[in-house]
Design an enzyme around this catalytic site. Structure first.
Site, PDB file in Angstrom:
ATOM      1  N   ARG A 236      16.611  -2.422 -15.299  1.00 34.37           N
ATOM      2  CA  ARG A 236      15.628  -2.288 -14.394  1.00 34.37           C
ATOM      3  C   ARG A 236      14.163  -2.184 -14.934  1.00 34.37           C
ATOM      4  O   ARG A 236      13.642  -3.297 -14.971  1.00 34.37           O
ATOM      5  CB  ARG A 236      15.946  -0.884 -13.542  1.00 34.37           C
TER       6      ARG A 236
ATOM      7  N   HIS B 208       6.990   5.639 -22.147  1.00 35.05           N
ATOM      8  CA  HIS B 208       6.678   4.422 -22.898  1.00 35.05           C
ATOM      9  C   HIS B 208       6.306   4.608 -24.208  1.00 35.05           C
ATOM     10  O   HIS B 208       5.415   5.697 -24.424  1.00 35.05           O
ATOM     11  CB  HIS B 208       5.841   3.735 -21.829  1.00 35.05           C
TER      12      HIS B 208
ATOM     13  N   CYS C 248       5.722  -1.637 -16.524  1.00 39.51           N
ATOM     14  CA  CYS C 248       5.581  -1.806 -15.052  1.00 39.51           C
ATOM     15  C   CYS C 248       4.534  -2.858 -14.891  1.00 39.51           C
ATOM     16  O   CYS C 248       3.447  -2.872 -15.382  1.00 39.51           O
ATOM     17  CB  CYS C 248       4.813  -0.487 -14.357  1.00 39.51           C
TER      18      CYS C 248
ATOM     19  N   ASN D 287       9.685   1.121 -22.984  1.00 35.25           N
ATOM     20  CA  ASN D 287       9.963   2.219 -22.913  1.00 35.25           C
ATOM     21  C   ASN D 287      10.255   2.913 -24.189  1.00 35.25           C
ATOM     22  O   ASN D 287      10.400   1.927 -25.100  1.00 35.25           O
ATOM     23  CB  ASN D 287      11.094   2.661 -21.948  1.00 35.25           C
TER      24      ASN D 287
ATOM     25  N   HIS E 117      10.499  10.534 -18.936  1.00 34.93           N
ATOM     26  CA  HIS E 117      10.496   9.051 -18.865  1.00 34.93           C
ATOM     27  C   HIS E 117       9.142   8.492 -19.675  1.00 34.93           C
ATOM     28  O   HIS E 117       8.137   8.664 -19.199  1.00 34.93           O
ATOM     29  CB  HIS E 117      10.369   8.472 -17.585  1.00 34.93           C
TER      30      HIS E 117
HETATM   31  N1  COA Z   1      13.786  -4.740  -0.223  1.00 35.69           N
HETATM   32  C1  COA Z   1      13.896  -6.151   0.292  1.00 35.69           C
HETATM   33  N2  COA Z   1      12.496  -6.729   1.142  1.00 35.69           N
HETATM   34  C2  COA Z   1      11.663  -5.727   1.134  1.00 35.69           C
HETATM   35  C3  COA Z   1      11.690  -4.490   0.828  1.00 35.69           C
HETATM   36  C4  COA Z   1      12.753  -3.999   0.034  1.00 35.69           C
HETATM   37  N3  COA Z   1      12.817  -2.692  -0.411  1.00 35.69           N
HETATM   38  N4  COA Z   1      10.359  -3.808   1.104  1.00 35.69           N
HETATM   39  C5  COA Z   1       9.696  -4.859   1.792  1.00 35.69           C
HETATM   40  N5  COA Z   1      10.457  -5.964   1.918  1.00 35.69           N
HETATM   41  C6  COA Z   1      10.039  -7.218   2.520  1.00 35.69           C
HETATM   42  C7  COA Z   1       9.771  -6.930   4.094  1.00 35.69           C
HETATM   43  O1  COA Z   1      10.943  -7.267   4.671  1.00 35.69           O
HETATM   44  C8  COA Z   1       8.914  -8.032   4.176  1.00 35.69           C
HETATM   45  O2  COA Z   1       9.325  -9.521   4.394  1.00 35.69           O
HETATM   46  P1  COA Z   1       8.912 -10.465   5.235  1.00 35.69           P
HETATM   47  O3  COA Z   1       7.556 -10.735   4.671  1.00 35.69           O
HETATM   48  O4  COA Z   1      10.011 -11.882   5.109  1.00 35.69           O
HETATM   49  O5  COA Z   1       8.970  -9.857   6.426  1.00 35.69           O
HETATM   50  C9  COA Z   1       7.898  -8.099   2.942  1.00 35.69           C
HETATM   51  O6  COA Z   1       8.800  -7.684   1.781  1.00 35.69           O
HETATM   52  C10 COA Z   1       6.792  -7.553   3.027  1.00 35.69           C
HETATM   53  O7  COA Z   1       7.048  -6.021   3.599  1.00 35.69           O
HETATM   54  P2  COA Z   1       5.845  -4.682   3.593  1.00 35.69           P
HETATM   55  O8  COA Z   1       6.745  -3.555   4.206  1.00 35.69           O
HETATM   56  O9  COA Z   1       4.640  -5.330   4.059  1.00 35.69           O
HETATM   57  O10 COA Z   1       6.117  -4.495   1.932  1.00 35.69           O
HETATM   58  P3  COA Z   1       4.958  -4.892   0.961  1.00 35.69           P
HETATM   59  O11 COA Z   1       4.789  -6.284   0.844  1.00 35.69           O
HETATM   60  O12 COA Z   1       3.669  -3.857   1.222  1.00 35.69           O
HETATM   61  O13 COA Z   1       5.646  -4.063  -0.303  1.00 35.69           O
HETATM   62  C11 COA Z   1       6.950  -2.753  -1.566  1.00 35.69           C
HETATM   63  C12 COA Z   1       5.919  -3.033  -0.414  1.00 35.69           C
HETATM   64  C13 COA Z   1       6.603  -1.344  -2.281  1.00 35.69           C
HETATM   65  C14 COA Z   1       8.270  -2.777  -0.939  1.00 35.69           C
HETATM   66  C15 COA Z   1       6.656  -3.778  -2.634  1.00 35.69           C
HETATM   67  O14 COA Z   1       5.164  -3.610  -3.131  1.00 35.69           O
HETATM   68  C16 COA Z   1       7.630  -3.791  -3.862  1.00 35.69           C
HETATM   69  O15 COA Z   1       8.851  -3.685  -3.721  1.00 35.69           O
HETATM   70  N6  COA Z   1       7.054  -3.170  -5.031  1.00 35.69           N
HETATM   71  C17 COA Z   1       7.903  -3.197  -6.368  1.00 35.69           C
HETATM   72  C18 COA Z   1       7.263  -1.814  -7.029  1.00 35.69           C
HETATM   73  C19 COA Z   1       7.983  -1.635  -8.234  1.00 35.69           C
HETATM   74  O16 COA Z   1       9.491  -1.682  -8.156  1.00 35.69           O
HETATM   75  N7  COA Z   1       7.168  -1.435  -9.188  1.00 35.69           N
HETATM   76  C20 COA Z   1       7.854  -1.412 -10.502  1.00 35.69           C
HETATM   77  C21 COA Z   1       8.615  -0.142 -10.563  1.00 35.69           C
HETATM   78  S1  COA Z   1       7.787   1.424 -10.633  1.00 35.69           S
HETATM   79 ZN    ZN Z   2       8.587   3.018 -16.836  1.00 39.18          ZN
END
Ligand code: COA
Ligand code: ZN
Length: 315
Positions: A12, A205, A236, A245, A203
């Protein structure tokens, strides 16, 4: 012997920061290998938006195809309700909910203010109750690369709010390696005193070379749960300057040398670490996989036996 519990996060936290997609079959083989090493927990993947983290777009398939080993919990990162719905289908043992204690990092990483994250995660906790254990990972608890210092009281304030919601555990994350040992000792004492009933995980890094020192002072203060990443991969994608990490096998090797019980078989783990550069296509920071264990002794170079003999003859 005191037990220290490790959560392996390479597939992850490790993979999410890699540029080249790791094929699903390779991820599954690695996780199955890790499951045989004796970890308490493995953070298998994240149910994040596939657009935000394309590397982990195969989360559902990975969770569906890995072997579940009794005694090894599976956990998955969940950022929102959509992620929780997908995670429920995957039958993960634990959901690892994530938000940041820094407003700026939360906006960068999760694209919303902290209050919105909290409200969403409260809904996730309600949805998951009775179906998965809940851990909350709080990012940037020892400093934010964009805001600088994060006050310890601010970390405790968010920890309190999740503790009130009945979570099983809290992971206090040093997302970009800004923690130093004196700060970690203070934070560890504070957390253990305030949340005696919760699983407290740290956790770290190794961004500035303080990762193992930070882990060690936390162990000395009584913390017994840590995240680590095979080979020291990780970071990240939404934190400037983030790097890996603490390296699992280096941390485990150190604790075992000191007499702690990590539950982990390094003979099984080190070959997996040595295969990692091939999987990601570049060298990795871990050191014990390269140098061998301190118990690996090498034959003396040519001539040493002869010298020993010569000196033994001298009066
Ligand atoms: N799984 C799958 N699809 C997701 C989702 C999830 N958990 N969350 C949002 N989506 C999809 C929505 O369905 C939407 O799809 P569409 O455009 O086809 O309709 C799109 O993503 C945008 O959705 P929205 O609610 O506006 O989310 P966002 O774009 O603001 O994203 C997060 C918010 C948090 C879900 C996104 O930024 C994210 O996954 N970030 C990853 C953070 C991460 O893991 N960082 C590293 C670890 S700390
Ligand atoms: Zn981390």
């Amino acid at each position: 012997m005191r037990r220290i519990y490790f959560n392996e996060v390479v597939t992850r936290d490790g993979f999410q920061n890699e540029p080249a997609f790791v094929p699903t079959d390779t991820k599954i083989a690695l996780i199955d290998g890790l499951s045989r090493c004796g970890y308490a927990k493995i953070e298998v993947t994240s149910f994040t938006s596939p657009r935000a983290i394309p590397m982990l777009r195969d989360a559902g398939e990975v969770m569906g195809r890995i072997q579940r080993v009794p005694g090894v919990e599976t956990t998955v990162l969940v950022p929102n309700v959509r992620g929780a719905e997908r995670a429920l289908e995957s039958h993960a043992d634990e959901f690892n909910l994530v938000m940041s204690t820094s407003e700026t990092h939360n906006l960068a990483n999760l694209r919303m203010p902290r209050e919105n994250s909290f409200a969403g995660l409260r809904d996730v906790i309600a949805l998951a109750r009775g179906r998965a254990a809940i851990n909350v990972s709080l990012s940037t608890c020892f400093g934010c690369p964009m805001e600088g210092d994060v006050a310890e009281d601010e970390v405790i304030r968010w920890a309190d709010r999740f503790a009130e919601l009945g979570v099983r555990g809290l992971t206090i994350c040093d997302t970009t390696g800004m923690a130093h040992p004196a700060q970690v000792a203070r934070m560890s004492r504070h957390l253990l005193a305030r949340f005696p009933g919760l699983q407290i995980t740290l956790h770290f890094h190794n961004t500035r070379g303080m990762g193992l020192a930070n882990m060690l002072v936390a162990v000395q203060e009584g913390v017994d749960r840590f995240d680590g990443s095979l080979g020291g991969l990780g970071g990240c994608p939404y934190a400037p300057g983030a790097t890996g990490n603490i390296c699992s096998e280096d941390a485990i090797h150190m604790l075992q040398a000191m007499g702690f019980d990590t539950g982990i078989d390094l003979d099984l783990l080190l070959p997996l670490a040595r295969a990692l550069p091939e999987i990601v296509g570049h060298d990795v920071p871990g050191q014990v996989a390269k140098s061998g264990r301190i118990s690996d002794v090498h034959p003396a170079p040519d001539g040493v036996a002869e010298l020993r003999h010569q000196f033994a003859q001298q009066p």
